[in-house]
Write a protein that holds these residues in place. Structure first.
Motif, PDB file in Angstrom:
ATOM      1  N   VAL A 187       0.850  -1.191   0.000  1.00  0.00           N
ATOM      2  CA  VAL A 187       0.000   0.000   0.000  1.00  0.00           C
ATOM      3  C   VAL A 187       0.891   1.249   0.000  1.00  0.00           C
ATOM      4  O   VAL A 187       1.737   1.406   0.885  1.00  0.00           O
ATOM      5  CB  VAL A 187      -0.921   0.033   1.239  1.00  0.00           C
ATOM      6  CG1 VAL A 187      -1.770   1.298   1.242  1.00  0.00           C
ATOM      7  CG2 VAL A 187      -1.801  -1.205   1.287  1.00  0.00           C
ATOM      8  N   ASP A 188       0.719   2.087  -1.001  1.00  0.00           N
ATOM      9  CA  ASP A 188       1.459   3.350  -1.061  1.00  0.00           C
ATOM     10  C   ASP A 188       0.752   4.314  -0.112  1.00  0.00           C
ATOM     11  O   ASP A 188      -0.147   5.057  -0.510  1.00  0.00           O
ATOM     12  CB  ASP A 188       1.453   3.863  -2.496  1.00  0.00           C
ATOM     13  CG  ASP A 188       2.285   5.130  -2.657  1.00  0.00           C
ATOM     14  OD1 ASP A 188       2.660   5.719  -1.627  1.00  0.00           O
ATOM     15  OD2 ASP A 188       2.532   5.513  -3.812  1.00  0.00           O
ATOM     16  N   GLY A 226      -3.689  -7.942   2.399  1.00  0.00           N
ATOM     17  CA  GLY A 226      -2.523  -8.638   1.849  1.00  0.00           C
ATOM     18  C   GLY A 226      -2.576  -8.760   0.336  1.00  0.00           C
ATOM     19  O   GLY A 226      -1.545  -8.766  -0.337  1.00  0.00           O
ATOM     20  N   CYS A 227      -3.795  -8.853  -0.222  1.00  0.00           N
ATOM     21  CA  CYS A 227      -3.948  -9.002  -1.681  1.00  0.00           C
ATOM     22  C   CYS A 227      -3.811  -7.669  -2.412  1.00  0.00           C
ATOM     23  O   CYS A 227      -4.003  -7.619  -3.634  1.00  0.00           O
ATOM     24  CB  CYS A 227      -5.313  -9.594  -2.019  1.00  0.00           C
ATOM     25  SG  CYS A 227      -5.683 -11.123  -1.169  1.00  0.00           S
ATOM     26  N   HIS A 228      -3.529  -6.595  -1.674  1.00  0.00           N
ATOM     27  CA  HIS A 228      -3.562  -5.252  -2.258  1.00  0.00           C
ATOM     28  C   HIS A 228      -2.857  -5.162  -3.608  1.00  0.00           C
ATOM     29  O   HIS A 228      -3.403  -4.674  -4.580  1.00  0.00           O
ATOM     30  CB  HIS A 228      -2.937  -4.256  -1.285  1.00  0.00           C
ATOM     31  CG  HIS A 228      -3.129  -2.828  -1.690  1.00  0.00           C
ATOM     32  ND1 HIS A 228      -4.276  -2.120  -1.406  1.00  0.00           N
ATOM     33  CD2 HIS A 228      -2.333  -1.982  -2.399  1.00  0.00           C
ATOM     34  CE1 HIS A 228      -4.167  -0.906  -1.904  1.00  0.00           C
ATOM     35  NE2 HIS A 228      -3.006  -0.789  -2.500  1.00  0.00           N
ATOM     36  N   ALA A 249      -7.996 -14.307  -0.389  1.00  0.00           N
ATOM     37  CA  ALA A 249      -7.787 -14.175   1.048  1.00  0.00           C
ATOM     38  C   ALA A 249      -8.280 -15.419   1.779  1.00  0.00           C
ATOM     39  O   ALA A 249      -7.619 -15.917   2.699  1.00  0.00           O
ATOM     40  CB  ALA A 249      -8.511 -12.932   1.569  1.00  0.00           C
ATOM     41  N   LEU A 250      -9.429 -15.941   1.346  1.00  0.00           N
ATOM     42  CA  LEU A 250      -9.959 -17.145   1.986  1.00  0.00           C
ATOM     43  C   LEU A 250      -9.011 -18.323   1.787  1.00  0.00           C
ATOM     44  O   LEU A 250      -8.807 -19.135   2.685  1.00  0.00           O
ATOM     45  CB  LEU A 250     -11.350 -17.470   1.438  1.00  0.00           C
ATOM     46  CG  LEU A 250     -12.466 -16.611   2.029  1.00  0.00           C
ATOM     47  CD1 LEU A 250     -13.773 -16.820   1.279  1.00  0.00           C
ATOM     48  CD2 LEU A 250     -12.658 -16.920   3.518  1.00  0.00           C
ATOM     49  N   ALA A 305       0.557 -12.105   4.859  1.00  0.00           N
ATOM     50  CA  ALA A 305       1.761 -11.991   4.028  1.00  0.00           C
ATOM     51  C   ALA A 305       1.681 -12.939   2.838  1.00  0.00           C
ATOM     52  O   ALA A 305       2.093 -12.598   1.730  1.00  0.00           O
ATOM     53  CB  ALA A 305       2.998 -12.278   4.863  1.00  0.00           C
ATOM     54  N   LEU A 306       1.118 -14.134   3.064  1.00  0.00           N
ATOM     55  CA  LEU A 306       1.011 -15.104   1.965  1.00  0.00           C
ATOM     56  C   LEU A 306      -0.006 -14.658   0.924  1.00  0.00           C
ATOM     57  O   LEU A 306       0.136 -14.965  -0.259  1.00  0.00           O
ATOM     58  CB  LEU A 306       0.591 -16.469   2.509  1.00  0.00           C
ATOM     59  CG  LEU A 306       1.701 -17.297   3.164  1.00  0.00           C
ATOM     60  CD1 LEU A 306       1.114 -18.589   3.693  1.00  0.00           C
ATOM     61  CD2 LEU A 306       2.811 -17.580   2.163  1.00  0.00           C
ATOM     62  N   ALA A 307      -1.039 -13.939   1.365  1.00  0.00           N
ATOM     63  CA  ALA A 307      -2.078 -13.482   0.448  1.00  0.00           C
ATOM     64  C   ALA A 307      -1.504 -12.553  -0.613  1.00  0.00           C
ATOM     65  O   ALA A 307      -2.098 -12.358  -1.669  1.00  0.00           O
ATOM     66  CB  ALA A 307      -3.194 -12.776   1.212  1.00  0.00           C
ATOM     67  N   ALA A 308      -0.333 -11.980  -0.339  1.00  0.00           N
ATOM     68  CA  ALA A 308       0.312 -11.116  -1.323  1.00  0.00           C
ATOM     69  C   ALA A 308       0.968 -11.940  -2.427  1.00  0.00           C
ATOM     70  O   ALA A 308       1.509 -11.394  -3.374  1.00  0.00           O
ATOM     71  CB  ALA A 308       1.349 -10.232  -0.641  1.00  0.00           C
TER      72      ALA A 308
END
Lengths: 291, 325, 258
Positions: free
Chosen positions: B202-203, C102-104, C132-133, C165-168
């Motif tokens: 996120v920026d 996290g998925c951002h 995310a799920l 963190a993993l969702a990223a």
């Protein structure tokens, strides 16, 4: 031209002394509790207004001044007891609203008691103009500067040399550790509110002969005091004093040399510029987030 | 499930807003005070995005409200523009100003940010008072034309009620949409932990700036509408106290809840109307109420009351809740 | 091939070196542990790797390109994700929403599109929820998805951070003392989770005090002492390295080997 500037400096230091005392009050409370007390300006108003009132009911001058300071200090203690203490642990913004609520309350009380009129206190020692080079000043200007200087030194001494002063600073650093060391944190908070109310009252009384007072005079003074504390760097009490003097001088120079209508705008612009360049004020330490 | 939930609250609000003038026709409280509530809800909901959700502070939002109002007033009365383009220009000006100041100012945190926004608000207000040639100074500006929508003149209290109802509901919907989205979660993440948000991509500087600008633009829009509705504006409507009032609406209702902001705006608009009966005691009582709510319900009236009532329900029907869980 | 390569890295705070002249390489697909006593500079190292601190010296290369000058969010988009020693949970959100943040960087839609809820936004929202799920499921937290984060106990919050963190969908996962504060059962679960993360193809860089855990999951161990490399090698090599035993491990190694 140079004479004019000297004159502006005298006015600036006088006004700045008030800001310095109010800013010092902000810094003391912030140091002890992390709260920015937006009701600080109301202490200034209450000090001046109650002095006017005590005089009017026939009290001798010195006694009226002492009585006014005592009343204001009690208001400060009550503020801590009834508004700040019950809200312990509230967020920054909630405490801001609480102290603003307190400020509105105090203003409302003053309005009820003393009405909407503008009052002035008599000068402490005559109104005979003194000459300083080609600039003029009133004895009251000297009173303002002199008493401010004495108070600033006393506050400095209190925090540097006395055990109570050190204990208050310890509360600021780490409340839990301070408590474990046997410091009565609640009492220290009370002391700091009392002190800053005291300083506010003195500031109000000192300038009331020159600047007049009314029930709503506290607001702008409060904001200026906050600016002074921020300019110096929140939590640095000597920074707040320097910030206050600087703000007063800037305002007076701005009003004299550029435009009196814009003097507040210029003061706030300088505060903004300082913050943009030094995000923790002139003398504040940079806070680092620990991850 | 949460989507449905969200719609329920919003539909209830729509129905309430639509029914009020039907239930109480020609009622001063509903139409005139209702319009004021409309402005305040817009401002509070917009500011709540910045304060409640992103966890920032602004004590100068009245400046943007005022900039919109003055842009509309100056362009229509001094240059003969029609209201809509004037409103658009106001929006563009506020967009640019908010964008320019957002980056340096939003690096500040806590009390420093409070100071900077407060200072900005006061500077803008002083300009409104001092730039007499443009703004009319402390006396303000009168003769601001009303609005016209495709030939339909908004010229009665009821019509203004309708316009403000639509605009206000649109703002609420906008806020609800944002909160449950990728951008809204990013906002709330900035509040929760700025470092964690950054390390998840996120920026945060951009997010804060965006929401500040959006919030300012909504305030500008409200300001333009305010100017056209009142036909007269003066600097006192946009001073430090009004900034504080809007913040109070947000905090009073309950931070980080769109309906909380709506509720806070309604309460704080109605309160002075009610307190008028106390005459001299009005200010005193207002201060007392503010302090008490923040001390005893620090999460705000809306959240406090909702939690309180569900807690009461749970105590009354322990069996039902237990099986429902 | 090395996924992460650190060369002559240094970081000083006001003249005091927290990390000095540190070089190492983490091969892709491995589980790489960094150990060392408190104050050895482990968290400082993590903060530099994730862009939170700017190094005073040296270079960090990820997947063949330098990370110099990147902001933390830019580092994240390169495929590095992390957890924190002191929990950095978003306590103002639900567990699921935490992980959805996290998925951002896997999604696109911005503030204004969201405000108008354009059709693409709704679709993307469903995709984010699914991702995310999946991450929650993987970490055994699916049943807690709708709970507010502030209602969870410490041990589960630590796993929420891992799920987030993993969702990223990272290529490299930095874990800062994931076992700190966990009981034995939770630590055993964590061990399995780290292995499964490794099996998923995610490279893991682990900072940890729990020697048992480190010795059981790591392919390579790096020992830090006062900000510099004391030793590097396989778990067996480290356990038998006299310098390591003398300087730091001592009896604990014996315990871990049993």
């Amino acid at each position: 031209m140079l004479d004019q500037i000297l004159q502006f400096l005298i006015t600036g230091v006088t006004v700045g002394s008030t800001y310095a005392l109010v800013g010092l009050g902000f810094a003391i409370i912030y140091n002890a509790s992390g709260v920015v007390n937006f009701a600080q300006g109301e202490f200034v108003m209450i000090g001046a207004m109650s002095a006017v009132w005590l005089l009017a009911v026939g009290m001798p001058f010195p006694l009226a001044l002492l009585g006014a300071v005592a009343i204001t200090t009690c208001v400060g203690l009550a503020l801590n007891k009834f508004a700040i203490e019950p809200a312990r642990g509230a967020t920054v913004i909630t405490t801001i609203i609480i102290t603003i609520g307190a400020a509105i309350f105090l203003r409302g009380a003053a309005l009820l008691l003393w009405g909407k009129d503008i009052f002035a206190l008599p000068h402490f020692s005559g109104e005979e103009t003194l000459y300083f080079g080609s600039a003029t000043l009133l004895p009251q200007n000297l009173w303002v500067m002199g008493v401010t200087a004495v108070l600033v030194i006393a506050v400095r001494w209190f925090f540097d040399r006395t055990l109570t002063g050190k204990a208050i600073l310890a509360c600021a650093c780490n409340k839990d550790a301070a408590r474990l060391m046997g410091i009565n944190v609640g009492l220290m908070l009370l002391v700091s509110y009392g002190m800053s109310a005291f300083l506010g009252a003195v500031a109000g009384i000192l300038v009331a002969p020159i600047a007049f007072t009314s029930y709503d005079a506290g607001i702008m003074l409060g904001l200026k005091g906050f600016s002074a504390a921020i300019l110096g760097g929140m939590g640095s009490s000597m920074g707040a004093v320097a910030g206050g003097l600087l703000l007063g001088i800037l305002e007076s120079l701005g009003a004299g040399l550029i435009s009196s209508g814009y003097k507040d705008a210029m003061a706030f612009t300088v505060v903004l510029l300082v913050l943009i360049m030094r995000p923790s004020g002139l003398f504040g330490r940079k806070a680092a987030d620990r991850v | 499930m949460s989507a449905l939930h969200r719609l329920h609250g919003f539909l209830a609000l729509v129905v309430a807003v639509a029914l009020l003038p039907v239930l109480f026709p020609d009622n001063y409280f509903v139409t005139v005070v209702g319009v004021t509530i409309g402005f305040n809800v817009m401002l509070a909901v917009a500011l709540n995005l910045f304060i409640g959700f992103a966890g920032q502070i602004s004590l100068g939002h009245a400046a943007f409200f005022g900039m919109g109002a003055y842009a509309s007033a100056i362009l229509t009365t001094r240059y003969g523009w029609s209201p809509w383009p004037a409103m658009g220009v106001g929006l563009v000006i506020v967009y640019v100003v908010a964008l320019l100041i957002s980056r340096p100012i939003l690096k500040l945190k806590g009390h420093y940010l409070a100071m900077a926004t407060l200072g900005f608000g006061i500077i803008v207000n002083i300009i409104m008072v001092e730039a007499v040639d443009w703004t009319g100074g402390p006396d303000g500006m009168s003769g601001i034309p009303g609005l016209e929508l495709f030939g339909w003149a908004v010229d009665s209290d009821l019509r203004w009620y309708a316009v403000m109802a639509v605009v206000m509901l649109a703002t609420v919907l906008l806020s609800l949409n944002i909160i449950d989205s990728r951008a809204g979660r990013a906002l709330r993440a900035v509040h929760g932990s700025e470092v964690a948000a950054q390390t998840l991509g996120v920026d945060t500087a951009r997010v804060k700036s965006q929401v500040f600008v959006l919030s300012a633009c909504l305030a500008s829009l409200a300001g333009s509408l305010f100017a056209h509705q009142q036909n007269f504006i003066s600097p006192v409507s946009f001073n430090f106290f009004f900034s504080i009032e809007v913040v109070t609406m947000v905090v009073l209702g309950g931070l980080a809840s769109t309906y909380g902001a709506v509720f806070g705006a309604i309460v704080l608009t109605l309160l002075p109307q009610v307190l008028v009966v106390f005459e001299d005691y009005e200010v005193l009582i207002l201060g007392t109420i503010l302090m008490s709510i923040m001390i005893f319900l620090p999460q705000g009236l809306f959240v406090g009351l909702v939690r309180g009532s569900t807690g009461l329900l749970r105590r009354l029907r322990p069996a039902a809740v237990a099986t429902g869980d | 091939m090395a996924l992460l390569e650190v060369r002559e890295l240094g970081k000083a705070f006001g003249g005091v070196a927290a990390i000095a002249d540190l070089s190492f390489a983490v091969p892709e697909g491995s589980i790489y542990a960094v150990i060392g006593p408190n104050g050895a500079g482990k968290t400082t190292l993590f903060n530099m790797l994730s862009g939170v601190y700017v190094p005073s010296d040296g270079a960090i290369e990820f997947d063949g390109s330098s990370l110099a000058g990147l902001e933390p969010h830019q580092v994240a988009t390169r495929g590095i994700s992390r957890t924190f020693q002191n929990l950095q949970i978003f306590f103002n959100m639900s567990v699921l929403e935490n992980v959805m943040v996290g998925c951002h960087q896997r999604a696109r839609s911005g503030l204004y599109r969201a405000a108008l809820r354009l059709p693409g936004v709704v679709r993307e929202e469903q995709q984010i929820r699914a991702w995310a799920l999946e991450a929650l499921e993987f970490c055994g937290l699916a049943h807690l998805a709708e709970r507010p984060a502030d209602a969870l106990p410490y041990g589960e919050l630590k796993r929420v951070e891992i799920a987030r963190a993993l969702a990223a969908d990272p290529r490299l996962l930095l874990m800062d003392e994931p076992a700190a504060g966990l009981n034995d059962t939770e630590t055993a679960e964590l061990r399995e989770l780290i292995r499964r993360i490794g099996a998923r193809g995610v490279t893991v860089l682990l900072v940890e005090h729990n020697m048992g855990l480190v010795m059981q999951v790591s392919d390579t161990v790096l020992v830090l002492d006062y900000g510099s490399k004391l030793a590097e090698g396989t778990t067996t090599e480290i356990q038998n390295d006299p310098r390591v035993i003398a300087a730091y491990l001592g009896g604990e190694v014996q315990y871990a080997v049993q």
